[in-house]
Write an enzyme that holds these catalytic residues in place. Structure first.
Site, mmCIF file in Angstrom:
data_model
loop_
_atom_site.group_PDB
_atom_site.id
_atom_site.type_symbol
_atom_site.label_atom_id
_atom_site.label_comp_id
_atom_site.label_asym_id
_atom_site.label_seq_id
_atom_site.Cartn_x
_atom_site.Cartn_y
_atom_site.Cartn_z
ATOM 1 C CG ASN A 69 -2.007 -0.989 1.055
ATOM 2 O OD1 ASN A 69 -2.240 -1.544 0.145
ATOM 3 N ND2 ASN A 69 -2.712 -1.313 2.159
ATOM 4 N NE ARG A 412 -8.013 -2.389 -10.220
ATOM 5 C CZ ARG A 412 -7.039 -1.931 -10.536
ATOM 6 N NH1 ARG A 412 -5.920 -2.235 -11.307
ATOM 7 N NH2 ARG A 412 -7.176 -0.459 -10.227
ATOM 8 N NE ARG A 442 -3.178 5.218 -10.452
ATOM 9 C CZ ARG A 442 -3.769 6.092 -9.821
ATOM 10 N NH1 ARG A 442 -4.464 5.905 -8.646
ATOM 11 N NH2 ARG A 442 -4.134 7.426 -10.379
ATOM 12 C CG HIS A 472 -14.554 2.079 -11.513
ATOM 13 N ND1 HIS A 472 -15.355 2.226 -10.552
ATOM 14 C CD2 HIS A 472 -13.230 0.991 -11.216
ATOM 15 C CE1 HIS A 472 -14.608 1.556 -9.316
ATOM 16 N NE2 HIS A 472 -13.651 0.989 -9.902
ATOM 17 C CE1 TYR A 505 -8.922 -7.414 -3.095
ATOM 18 C CE2 TYR A 505 -9.981 -6.132 -4.669
ATOM 19 C CZ TYR A 505 -9.006 -6.409 -4.144
ATOM 20 O OH TYR A 505 -7.677 -6.123 -4.310
ATOM 21 N NE ARG A 601 -11.687 -1.139 1.275
ATOM 22 C CZ ARG A 601 -10.646 -0.745 0.301
ATOM 23 N NH1 ARG A 601 -9.318 -0.620 0.646
ATOM 24 N NH2 ARG A 601 -10.948 -0.426 -0.998
ATOM 25 C CG HIS A 629 -13.938 -3.787 -3.616
ATOM 26 N ND1 HIS A 629 -14.648 -4.069 -4.762
ATOM 27 C CD2 HIS A 629 -13.212 -2.943 -3.707
ATOM 28 C CE1 HIS A 629 -14.162 -3.303 -5.875
ATOM 29 N NE2 HIS A 629 -13.235 -2.676 -5.157
#
Length: 731
Positions: A69, A412, A442, A472, A505, A601, A629
């Site tokens: 992170n 993704r 990204r 997205h 997730y 979160r 998530h």
């Protein structure tokens, strides 16, 4: 209440009293800084690594997550601040701080956290691992037999791939790639006495920690089974350091130290010409490798001359230097965390097939289309299996002769994804297949480009979205020929179509064949692949046009209800809250007496408990076994609650620069389930972090995981796993 929630819906009308309240000036300094809030989030991850009540190898995993992170934070957020300062874009942040001020505060906090992270490993986790027969040791601490085995391993597997790079008038200082481990080496010519600097890169494709057989070692329990669980690990750079004389024959190795550089790896892609987005991105990916340095990590013990040499050659500021104990780069601890020691991990979790898809577990896949026709199905991953729901939905659509078309958005996914395989199968079977691929996701850009081309070669229509916007949203539309005509089957999710992350997730998804949703997705896909800018929607809110507006309208309705003396509340669960317009709407709602409950979160720019501003706002954060998530937005709506799930967080990028979708959940039982989950997440009896305000008016997160008697509070993830296991046994 009408379910018309689209782009062309009529704006809500405020009462005169509410308009007057909205015009009241809100105080300065009401927003927390987003970058500092992110560091507070990563500090919460570190607190999990510090928790000796968690399984040991899971604590190791949290140490690796913290390190990863922080790497990304420097590569993107710190790099962005430095770029704005360098280009003169010293724009005041919403928090009222200038970029240079934020950068100074980041440096102080990041140095503190980096030192704390290293100390947690060295003083807490490493001794605990040693007590379990898992050690990280220096080469010199090994037995002679182990040294000899590593010597052979070095000569056979490591030495051939090493490339020492000297620095002298004929050899300029080498380029140091981002996140690579390196050895700074000073060697001396014994004949002339002259010293030279050289850099040796630690090969990134070799194991970060090399396992050596621990049999016979004093720390190994006598009754331990003879398996791979009991190991000693030696850092790869330590092994290389021990045999540097192979790289510099005839020279004396005077000193050597480990260092690591972090570079700006954010992307800036010009999208003026849609036909060239792919080429522009590939060019930018090449540029990313040569971004300026933003952080230099040095293993403790660097001599001043080598330290000054690196700082000067890299052009880095003193405040961006981090001196830490060895080993550097604790992202490599994932290798240790993966050890097969079940007693040191969380208990195994087996996802079950979602309600509505299989009332009785069976080896035979359920008829997905029949199940969806019967009712809307709300999914909750990873408790509900991704493979027997979303994955099976696409697999059946690919092979079903009645299916005419499949349309999907991909942000993704994994390179060997069954999702991609299903789309290829469908195209090869002659179905119309459209994939809206976001190649600018990204750090997944190169992977996305690769499988986008794979899809194109198979005959899938691949579109790279809308110029200037990232796609997205998580959507699938399947068009099927049935006896009564065409029927559209839909999936709208909060998480990516990635089978691997779906096991880690926490996300929601909705499977439905509701005609309104089918019409909504048809219009939206036409907008994404063609030209349909004025589309209207029934059950969807779609960014960038209507998510912010639609949510603020609903917050304002709750504010008006509270002003009129009616019950009013707002409940949200999301990853980040940064958008100032929405935060201000929540502040005004709090002033009016609306109870606002948020489960966040990560980043949170809201300040809670500020008199006259946010006394009615409560914020919780839940971190643990699974990565929270999902995004859920809920409103009291005068006793007929409105609940949305979808892909959008309350961030500028989500609301202004991305195509995002929220879908309204209409089934009363599913609405009740989602509200119950939000209430359980906010409960005092649930382990979480509570956002408070300190005496200086700054946000501070306080962990609440023990009751007054020192017993652990309810772990939300364990509770939900237990609930799903009971449901499975009740079938």
């Amino acid at each position: 209440m009408s379910t018309q929630t689209g782009d062309e819906s009529t704006p809500g009308t405020l009462t005169a009293e509410l308009e007057q309240a909205a015009d009241q000036e809100l105080p300065e300094g009401r927003f927390a800084d987003r970058e500092l809030s992110w560091l507070q989030f990563n500090e919460r991850v570190l607190e999990l690594a510090e928790d000796d009540g968690l399984p040991l190898l899971e604590r190791v995993r949290f140490l690796a997550i913290f390190a990863s992170n922080l790497d990304e934070f420097f590569m993107v957020r710190v790099a962005g601040l430095k770029r704005r300062i360098a280009t003169g874009m010293a724009v005041t942040a919403a928090s009222g701080l200038l970029p240079r001020q934020v950068l100074e505060m980041i440096s102080v906090k990041a140095h503190e956290l980096a030192a704390r992270h290293a100390a947690v490993f060295a003083e807490q986790v490493q001794p605990a691992l040693a007590a379990e027969g898992i050690t990280l040791v220096h080469f010199e601490a090994l037995h002679d037999s182990e040294k000899e085995r590593l010597h052979k391993y070095f000569r056979k597997m490591i030495f051939p791939v090493l490339t020492p790079l000297a620095v002298d008038p004929a050899h300029p200082f080498p380029y140091i790639s981002g996140l690579s481990l390196n050895l700074a080496v000073m060697v001396r010519n014994p004949n002339t006495g002259k010293e030279h600097f050289a850099r040796v890169k630690v090969p990134p494709l070799l194991p970060r920690f090399i396992a050596v057989d621990a049999r016979g070692r004093p720390h190994r329990p006598e009754d331990a089974p003879d398996d791979d669980g009991f190991r000693s690990f030696v850092p790869l750079e330590d092994v290389i350091s021990s045999f540097l004389y192979y790289l510099f024959p005839g020279m004396e190795v005077v000193e050597h130290h480990v260092f690591r550089v972090t570079r700006n790896e954010d992307l800036e892609v010009e999208e003026d010409d849609a036909e060239n987005i792919l080429k522009a991105l590939e060019k930018e990916l090449l540029r990313r490798r040569f971004g300026p340095a933003v952080r230099l990590e040095l293993a403790q013990g660097f001599t001043p001359r080598l330290r000054d040499l690196l700082i000067g050659e890299l052009g880095i500021a003193e405040t961006d230097v981090y001196e830490l104990p060895s080993p550097l780069d604790l992202t490599g601890l994932n290798l240790v965390a993966d050890l097969e020691r079940p007693e040191l991990h969380y208990p195994q979790h087996l996802a079950s097939t979602a309600r509505g898809l299989a009332e009785v577990e069976s080896a035979k896949p359920v008829d997905m289309f029949g199940a969806i026709r019967a009712r809307d199905i709300l999914l909750h991953h990873p408790y509900d299996s991704f493979s027997t729901s979303v994955q099976q939905f696409l697999a059946q659509a690919a092979t079903d002769p009645q299916v005419l078309a499949i349309k999907v958005t991909l942000y993704r996914t994994s390179g060997d994804s069954p999702i991609v395989d299903s789309l290829i199968d469908a195209a090869e079977a002659g179905k119309q297949v459209l994939a809206i691929v976001e190649i600018k996701a990204r750090f997944d850009e190169e992977a996305n480009i690769s499988w986008a081309r794979k899809l194109e070669r198979a005959g899938v229509h691949v579109v790279y979205g809308i110029v200037g916007l990232k796609t997205h949203c998580k959507l699938t539309l399947v068009v099927r020929q049935e006896p009564d005509g065409l029927r559209r089957y839909c999936h709208i999710g909060t998480g990516n179509y990635n089978p691997k992350t779906a096991r880690m997730y926490e996300d929601h998804g909705l499977l439905t064949c509701d005609p309104d949703v089918g019409q909504d997705l048809t219009r939206l896909f036409n907008q994404l692949s063609g030209y349909a800018p004025r589309s209207k929607f029934h059950r969807l809110l779609v960014a960038p046009r209507s998510v912010r507006r639609g949510l603020i309208e609903r917050i304002e309705r709750e504010t008006a209800a509270a002003e009129a003396g009616r019950p009013a509340w707002v409940k949200m669960k999301l990853n980040a809250v940064v958008d100032e317009e929405t935060i201000d709407a929540l502040y005004r709602a709090s002033r009016a007496g609306v109870q606002v409950d948020l489960v966040v979160r990560g980043i949170c720019a809201i300040k809670t408990g500020v008199p006259g501003l946010s006394e009615n706002i409560r914020v919780r954060s839940i971190l643990g076994r699974f990565l929270e998530h999902s995004r859920v937005y809920a409103f009291a709506a005068d006793g007929d609650p409105e609940v949305f799930i979808g892909s959008a967080d309350l961030m500028h990028r989500n609301l202004d620069r991305r195509v995002e979708v929220l879908v309204r959940v209409t089934d009363p039982g599913q609405v009740e389930d989602l509200l119950g989950l939000l209430d359980l997440s906010m409960a005092q009896s649930t382990s979480s972090w509570h956002l408070a305000t300190d005496e200086d008016g700054e946000p501070v997160w306080q962990r609440h995981h023990l009751d007054d008697d020192g017993r652990r509070l309810l772990d939300l993830h364990e509770h939900l796993m237990s609930t799903h296991r009971r449901r499975l046994t009740d079938r």
